[in-house]
Design an enzyme around this catalytic site. Structure first.
Site, PDB file in Angstrom:
ATOM      1  CB  SER A  88       2.733   8.427  27.336  1.00 41.18           C
ATOM      2  OG  SER A  88       1.339   8.165  27.329  1.00 41.18           O
ATOM      3  CE1 TYR A 121       4.111   3.265  26.960  1.00 44.91           C
ATOM      4  CE2 TYR A 121       1.869   3.899  27.510  1.00 44.91           C
ATOM      5  CZ  TYR A 121       3.011   4.074  26.741  1.00 44.91           C
ATOM      6  OH  TYR A 121       3.052   5.034  25.763  1.00 44.91           O
TER       7      TYR A 121
HETATM    8  P1  NAP Z   1       4.171   1.786  16.992  1.00 45.14           P
HETATM    9  O1  NAP Z   1       3.166   2.160  15.980  1.00 45.14           O
HETATM   10  O2  NAP Z   1       4.082   0.453  17.647  1.00 45.14           O
HETATM   11  O3  NAP Z   1       5.626   1.949  16.376  1.00 45.14           O
HETATM   12  C1  NAP Z   1       6.717   1.628  17.203  1.00 45.14           C
HETATM   13  C2  NAP Z   1       8.012   1.935  16.497  1.00 45.14           C
HETATM   14  O4  NAP Z   1       9.087   1.637  17.422  1.00 45.14           O
HETATM   15  C3  NAP Z   1       8.235   1.079  15.265  1.00 45.14           C
HETATM   16  O5  NAP Z   1       8.944   1.827  14.305  1.00 45.14           O
HETATM   17  C4  NAP Z   1       9.117  -0.060  15.796  1.00 45.14           C
HETATM   18  O6  NAP Z   1      10.000  -0.609  14.821  1.00 45.14           O
HETATM   19  C5  NAP Z   1       9.952   0.699  16.813  1.00 45.14           C
HETATM   20  N1  NAP Z   1      10.552  -0.182  17.814  1.00 45.14           N
HETATM   21  C6  NAP Z   1       9.940  -1.053  18.649  1.00 45.14           C
HETATM   22  N2  NAP Z   1      10.868  -1.684  19.407  1.00 45.14           N
HETATM   23  C7  NAP Z   1      12.076  -1.177  19.020  1.00 45.14           C
HETATM   24  C8  NAP Z   1      13.405  -1.411  19.420  1.00 45.14           C
HETATM   25  N3  NAP Z   1      13.705  -2.307  20.387  1.00 45.14           N
HETATM   26  N4  NAP Z   1      14.404  -0.749  18.794  1.00 45.14           N
HETATM   27  C9  NAP Z   1      14.121   0.156  17.814  1.00 45.14           C
HETATM   28  N5  NAP Z   1      12.882   0.435  17.406  1.00 45.14           N
HETATM   29  C10 NAP Z   1      11.867  -0.233  18.013  1.00 45.14           C
HETATM   30  O7  NAP Z   1       4.219   2.847  18.219  1.00 45.14           O
HETATM   31  P2  NAP Z   1       3.535   4.286  18.383  1.00 45.14           P
HETATM   32  O8  NAP Z   1       2.141   4.100  18.820  1.00 45.14           O
HETATM   33  O9  NAP Z   1       3.855   5.124  17.214  1.00 45.14           O
HETATM   34  O10 NAP Z   1       4.340   4.832  19.665  1.00 45.14           O
HETATM   35  C11 NAP Z   1       5.593   5.491  19.512  1.00 45.14           C
HETATM   36  C12 NAP Z   1       5.985   6.128  20.835  1.00 45.14           C
HETATM   37  O11 NAP Z   1       4.970   7.020  21.265  1.00 45.14           O
HETATM   38  C13 NAP Z   1       6.205   5.156  21.991  1.00 45.14           C
HETATM   39  O12 NAP Z   1       7.270   5.581  22.798  1.00 45.14           O
HETATM   40  C14 NAP Z   1       4.898   5.229  22.754  1.00 45.14           C
HETATM   41  O13 NAP Z   1       5.046   4.862  24.101  1.00 45.14           O
HETATM   42  C15 NAP Z   1       4.591   6.687  22.589  1.00 45.14           C
HETATM   43  N6  NAP Z   1       3.168   7.011  22.765  1.00 45.14           N
HETATM   44  C16 NAP Z   1       2.235   6.433  21.958  1.00 45.14           C
HETATM   45  C17 NAP Z   1       0.889   6.760  22.130  1.00 45.14           C
HETATM   46  C18 NAP Z   1      -0.178   6.144  21.285  1.00 45.14           C
HETATM   47  O14 NAP Z   1      -1.370   6.228  21.671  1.00 45.14           O
HETATM   48  N7  NAP Z   1       0.145   5.546  20.150  1.00 45.14           N
HETATM   49  C19 NAP Z   1       0.514   7.670  23.128  1.00 45.14           C
HETATM   50  C20 NAP Z   1       1.499   8.239  23.928  1.00 45.14           C
HETATM   51  C21 NAP Z   1       2.822   7.905  23.729  1.00 45.14           C
HETATM   52  P3  NAP Z   1       9.690  -2.053  14.156  1.00 45.14           P
HETATM   53  O15 NAP Z   1       8.364  -1.899  13.490  1.00 45.14           O
HETATM   54  O16 NAP Z   1      10.817  -2.235  13.212  1.00 45.14           O
HETATM   55  O17 NAP Z   1       9.652  -3.016  15.274  1.00 45.14           O
END
Ligand code: NAP
Length: 251
Positions: free
Chosen positions: A146, A159
């Protein structure tokens, strides 16, 4: 007649946390580039099934596999089921991650361990287990880090620290795994509109970042996935240990 490039034809990819958000987009983009994809999820079976259906409907190959990638036994089962479904492993995308914001005074042991257990320990254990499945031709590991790893915004210290660890693990594992022809890179997204950021109430506050982003908006999952396809494909064959910021210019 135009042809669609398929740089990942014959390759097998595991994407952790692919039932929604950035992971779902990555799974679809890898499949569109020719890979067979394991769509991992923790609890959202319906979301994972939707991603698999979307891939199958355009002639791709995918299966959904439930596994909590913070747990060793689940991780072992994830790769056993990958082998049973597709027989090999070439690409691992460590995407599953959580982000809760707490100012310093509200950080608890519980929230510290919850973040580090998935975002850092889970990534290590998943990478460790994947090594048993990569073949002699090596492969590619892409860690979803991130912008916060270096921007260090207030109120998300734990985080932020997990993603700084992800950047460091990326560089270290690249050195350890180069001899096996396994490349390790990170994609560092800026603020992205996802199911997760919506339910955390972050998309409204993200507009403050949009105002200082050179490209003038926050990101969408489809802004991130092509960078992951690049790191998964032969086009990045001489690149390892790198962190690529995909942020619309926000630093
Ligand atoms: P999200 O919409 O909350 O989706 C999270 C995903 O991870 C879901 O498929 C969830 O599955 C899965 N997950 C959560 N806990 C898990 C576990 N213990 N084992 C396996 N799967 C798990 O998240 P997102 O915003 O797309 O973020 C995805 C990644 O990008 C993360 O690493 C985050 O830190 C990074 N990121 C996000 C942003 C942002 O602004 N969104 C920015 C920078 C980096 P379930 O639904 O089945 O729980």
């Amino acid at each position: 007649m135009s042809t669609v490039p398929s740089p990942l034809l014959g390759k097998v990819a595991v994407v952790t946390g692919a039932s929604k958000g950035i992971g779902a987009s990555i799974a679809k983009h890898l499949a569109a580039a020719g890979a067979s994809v394991v769509v991992n999820y923790a609890s959202s079976r319906a979301g994972a099934d939707q991603v698999v259906s979307a891939i199958l409907s355009v002639g791709g190959r995918a299966v959904a596999v439930q596994a909590d990638v913070a747990k060793q036994a689940d991780i072992e089962r994830l790769f056993a089921e990958t082998k049973a479904a597709f027989g090999q492993l070439d690409i691992l995308v460590n995407n599953a991650g959580i982000y809760d914001g707490e100012p310093l005074g509200q950080i608890t042991e519980e929230s510290f361990h919850r973040h580090f257990n998935l975002n850092v320990l889970g990534l290590i254990l998943t990478t460790q287990e994947a090594l048993k499945s990569f073949g002699p031709e090596g492969g590619s590991i892409v860690n979803i880090s991130s912008i916060v790893s270096t921007l260090s915004p207030a109120t998300t210290a734990v985080y932020n620290a997990t993603k700084a660890a992800v950047d460091n693990l990326t560089r270290t594992f690249a050195k350890e795994l180069g001899a096996r022809k396994i490349r390790v890179n990170a994609v560092n997204p800026g603020p992205i509109e996802t199911e997760g950021t919506h339910s955390a109430g972050m998309v409204g506050p993200f507009q403050a970042f949009a105002a200082i982003t050179p490209l003038g908006r926050i990101g969408q999952p489809d802004d991130i996935a092509p960078a992951v396809v690049f790191f998964a494909s032969p086009a990045s064959g001489w690149i390892t240990g790198e962190t690529l910021y995909v942020t619309g210019g926000l630093r």
